[in-house]
Motif scaffolding. Structure first.
Motif, PDB file in Angstrom:
ATOM      1  N   SER A   1       0.840  -1.197   0.000  1.00 39.06           N
ATOM      2  CA  SER A   1       0.000   0.000   0.000  1.00 39.06           C
ATOM      3  C   SER A   1       0.874   1.245   0.000  1.00 39.06           C
ATOM      4  CB  SER A   1      -0.909  -0.004   1.241  1.00 39.06           C
ATOM      5  OG  SER A   1      -1.742   1.134   1.252  1.00 39.06           O
TER       6      SER A   1
ATOM      7  N   HIS B   1      -2.852  -1.224  -3.180  1.00 42.22           N
ATOM      8  CA  HIS B   1      -3.653  -0.441  -2.244  1.00 42.22           C
ATOM      9  C   HIS B   1      -3.027   0.937  -2.016  1.00 42.22           C
ATOM     10  CE1 HIS B   1      -5.178  -4.463  -1.405  1.00 42.22           C
ATOM     11  NE2 HIS B   1      -6.103  -3.978  -0.593  1.00 42.22           N
TER      12      HIS B   1
ATOM     13  N   LEU C   1      -6.435   0.494   1.865  1.00 43.69           N
ATOM     14  CA  LEU C   1      -6.099  -0.349   3.016  1.00 43.69           C
ATOM     15  C   LEU C   1      -6.472   0.335   4.320  1.00 43.69           C
ATOM     16  CD1 LEU C   1      -4.701  -2.879   4.223  1.00 43.69           C
ATOM     17  CD2 LEU C   1      -2.562  -1.545   4.196  1.00 43.69           C
TER      18      LEU C   1
ATOM     19  N   SER D   1       2.412  -1.147   4.356  1.00 41.41           N
ATOM     20  CA  SER D   1       2.174   0.229   3.925  1.00 41.41           C
ATOM     21  C   SER D   1       3.530   0.910   3.849  1.00 41.41           C
ATOM     22  CB  SER D   1       1.265   0.934   4.940  1.00 41.41           C
ATOM     23  OG  SER D   1       1.203   2.323   4.680  1.00 41.41           O
TER      24      SER D   1
END
Length: 271
Positions: free
Chosen positions: A7, A32, A71, A238
Motif C-alpha cells: 500500500s 492499495h 487499506l 504500507s
C-alpha cells in the motif's frame, strides 16, 4: 499463500491529491493506498476528503477505474478532550472507501482514559468494518511497542490492533523479542521504511526525521529482516517513506513511489 499487499501511504507522496495518488499507486504497481482523512498537523497541506463530496467522488472513480483499493485511513488522535462519537463521520467516509484499517495516535498522558477512549473507538468503528490500530511513536503518549500493546490489550476489543512502523520501532528502542510475543491478531498491517544513523537525543530531531527524512528499505541501518520475521507472515505493508530531499530535488511522486516499492521487493526477495 496469497500475494502480499503493498500500500502506498499518504506521507510518501503528501503533495499529491487523492485521485493523483491512486493513479501513481496503480502505475507503480501497488495494490492499495492509504488515505489521510484528517491532517496529522495543522501546518501540512491537506486534501479535505471528509468535507469535499466532489473530491470523494473523483477519488472513488479513480479507485474503480484502476482497481486500486484502500487499506487504511488516518489519522485520529485520542486526546484528553476527545469525544469519540465525533469521529463517526470520518469512520463513515473510511467505510465508503472500503478501508479496513484505521490509524490512531495516543495523545493523552492519562493512560486509563486512553484505554477507555480506544475501547470506545473500537466499538464505534466495528459496524463500519474498521480495525483501529494504535500506532506507537516516541513523542506521543503511546511511546513504544510495549505500551501500545498494553493499552490495546487493556481495551479488550477484538478489532483493536497495534501498528508497527519500522521508523518508530527503531527510534522508540522497541525490541524484536517483544514483537515476537504479540498476538498475530493484533498485527493486521505494518508500515515499512528504513532509518539511517543512531537515534538522536533530541525528540524534535526524531520528529523531523519521521516526517521528512526516512530511507527506502535497505538504504538504512534498521534490522528490517529481523522485524519482518517477527511480524505475521505476508502481513500487508504500507510504504510510508517521506523523502523531503528527493521532493525538493524535483523527483516526482511516481518515481518516489516506484523506488519505495522496488526497494521493498528487493528486501523481501533476500529474506
Amino acid at each position: 499463500m496469497s500475494e502480499r499487499i503493498f500500500s502506498l501511504a499518504s506521507l510518501t507522496v503528501l503533495e499529491l491529491s487523492p485521485p493523483e495518488m491512486v493513479d501513481v499507486a496503480a502505475r507503480a504497481g501497488y495494490s492499495h493506498v492509504g488515505l489521510r482523512l484528517v491532517p496529522a498537523t495543522p501546518e501540512e497541506h491537506h486534501f479535505a476528503l471528509v468535507a469535499d463530496a466532489g473530491l470523494r467522488r473523483q477519488t472513488l472513480a479513480r479507485l474503480r477505474d484502476t482497481g486500486i483499493r484502500v487499506l487504511d485511513v488516518e489519522i485520529l488522535r485520542l486526546k484528553p478532550d476527545t469525544v469519540v462519537a465525533e469521529f463517526e463521520k470520518v469512520l463513515a467516509v473510511g467505510a465508503e472507501f472500503g478501508a479496513t484499517e484505521l490509524l490512531v495516535a495516543g495523545n493523552d498522558v492519562d493512560e486509563q482514559r486512553l484505554i477507555d477512549n480506544f475501547a470506545l473507538l473500537c466499538d464505534l468503528a466495528a459496524p463500519y468494518g474498521l480495525h483501529p490500530h494504535l500506532e506507537f511513536m516516541p513523542w506521543t503518549d503511546a511511546r513504544n511497542l510495549e505500551q501500545a500493546v498494553r493499552i490495546v490489550e487493556a481495551a479488550g476489543r477484538e478489532n483493536g490492533a497495534v501498528l508497527v512502523d519500522a521508523f518508530h520501532f527503531d527510534r522508540s528502542g522497541s525490541r524484536l523479542e517483544d514483537l515476537a510475543r504479540v498476538a498475530p491478531s493484533r498485527l493486521r498491517y505494518a508500515q515499512l521504511c528504513d532509518v539511517a544513523g543512531p537515534r538522536p537525543a533530541d525528540m524534535a530531531e526524531i520528529l523531523r526525521q519521521a516526517r521528512n527524512e526516512r530511507r527506502f528499505p535497505g538504504d538504512g541501518d534498521c534490522d528490517l529482516p529481523g522485524l519482518l520475521r517477527c511480524l505475521p507472515a505476508n502481513i500487508p505493508l504500507s510504504l510510508e517513506i517521506p523523502t523531503l530531499q528527493l521532493l525538493e530535488q524535483g523527483v516526482s511522486g511516481l518515481d518516489r513511489a516506484q523506488m519505495a516499492l522496488d526497494k521493498t521487493r528487493e528486501l523481501l526477495a533476500r529474506l
